[in-house]
Motif scaffolding. Structure first.
Motif, short mmCIF file in Angstrom:
data_model
loop_
_atom_site.label_atom_id
_atom_site.label_comp_id
_atom_site.label_asym_id
_atom_site.label_seq_id
_atom_site.Cartn_x
_atom_site.Cartn_y
_atom_site.Cartn_z
N CYS A 173 -5.44 2.52 2.41
CA CYS A 173 -5.02 1.22 2.92
C CYS A 173 -3.88 1.31 3.92
O CYS A 173 -3.79 0.51 4.84
CB CYS A 173 -4.66 0.29 1.77
N ASN A 199 -9.23 2.00 -4.82
CA ASN A 199 -9.32 3.22 -4.01
C ASN A 199 -8.86 4.45 -4.78
O ASN A 199 -9.41 5.54 -4.62
CB ASN A 199 -8.52 3.06 -2.72
N SER A 259 -7.38 -3.56 -3.99
CA SER A 259 -7.94 -2.47 -3.19
C SER A 259 -7.22 -1.16 -3.43
O SER A 259 -7.85 -0.10 -3.49
CB SER A 259 -7.94 -2.83 -1.70
N ASN A 260 -5.88 -1.20 -3.58
CA ASN A 260 -5.15 0.04 -3.83
C ASN A 260 -5.63 0.74 -5.09
O ASN A 260 -5.94 1.93 -5.09
CB ASN A 260 -3.65 -0.24 -3.97
N GLY A 277 -6.44 2.52 -0.36
CA GLY A 277 -6.42 1.30 -0.28
C GLY A 277 -6.06 0.09 -0.04
O GLY A 277 -5.47 -0.68 0.23
N SER A 292 0.82 -1.22 0.00
CA SER A 292 0.00 0.00 0.00
C SER A 292 0.85 1.26 0.00
O SER A 292 0.52 2.24 -0.69
CB SER A 292 -0.95 -0.02 1.21
N LYS A 337 -3.93 -6.90 -2.35
CA LYS A 337 -3.86 -5.50 -1.96
C LYS A 337 -3.86 -4.58 -3.16
O LYS A 337 -4.38 -3.47 -3.10
CB LYS A 337 -2.61 -5.29 -1.11
N HIS A 397 -4.53 -0.46 7.40
CA HIS A 397 -3.67 -1.54 7.88
C HIS A 397 -2.76 -1.12 9.02
O HIS A 397 -2.36 -1.97 9.83
CB HIS A 397 -2.91 -2.16 6.71
#
Length: 199
Positions: free
Chosen positions: A80, A165, A161-162, A199, A72, A158, A84
């Motif tokens: 993220c 986002n 999501s990164n 993200g 991230s 990840k 995290h």
């Protein structure tokens, strides 16, 4: 301005509603990332399933958070990194110095975790082409070839999501606000022109 909605259970497409119910039950709230991914139920389902698979890897809870934070931070995902950091410090009980080192793009105080973070960054930066000394350092730190591929799994999950986002411009949940992050040396807004985010 974002072109995406952060869905509630009620506003989400039918295929995402049960998944968001599960998020609410698990976390006590629906993370904005999940609400954004709900626009495409299959993307939300993939994220949830990849999370569960990565949790089954042989990496310890702290090691998994090191991987997710390193990915991230390398991808400049402010959402993220904040999320995290919160999970690592408050749920996993990882050493805050380890978390802060990743956030500050500094060497980690634990040599084995530092090797893990460096290998993860190399996977991201070099699109998986990690050979020679960078690969050997990871193995010599005590990691296995199976864990090489588990890191790739973490990078895969990840990255979903990164990148999502970045596109969604996901707002940071209040639950993660105490660990809000900006890319060291870049602007203080998560709406930088260079686009750090989520993200």
């Amino acid at each position: 301005m974002s072109q995406f909605n952060i869905h509630s259970i009620q506003s989400a497409p039918a295929g995402a509603q049960a998944l968001l119910q599960g998020s609410l039950k698990k976390y006590g709230f629906i993370p904005n990332l999940h609400g954004g991914l709900a626009e495409a139920p299959v993307a939300l389902e993939a994220y949830i399933e990849l999370t569960a698979l990565f949790d089954r890897s042989s990496l310890s809870p702290t090691e998994r958070q090191v991987v997710l934070l390193a990915v991230s931070a390398e991808n400049h995902c402010t959402y993220c990194v904040a999320a995290h950091s919160t999970i690592a410090k408050h749920m996993v009980k990882a050493d805050p110095a380890v978390v802060d080192a990743i956030r500050n793009l500094q060497p980690l105080p634990d040599p084995k975790l530092d090797a893990l973070a460096n290998f993860t960054r190399n996977v991201v930066k070099n699109r998986g082409v990690v050979r020679g000394q960078a690969f050997d350092k990871f193995i010599s730190a005590g990691y296995s070839r199976a864990q090489v591929l588990e890191v790739v799994l973490g990078v895969t999950f990840k990255t979903l999501s990164n990148y999502s986002n970045h596109l969604i411009d996901t707002p940071l949940d209040s639950a993660f606000q105490a660990e809000a992050w900006e890319v060291p040396g870049q602007c203080a807004s998560n709406r930088c022109a260079s686009r750090d985010e989520p993200g």
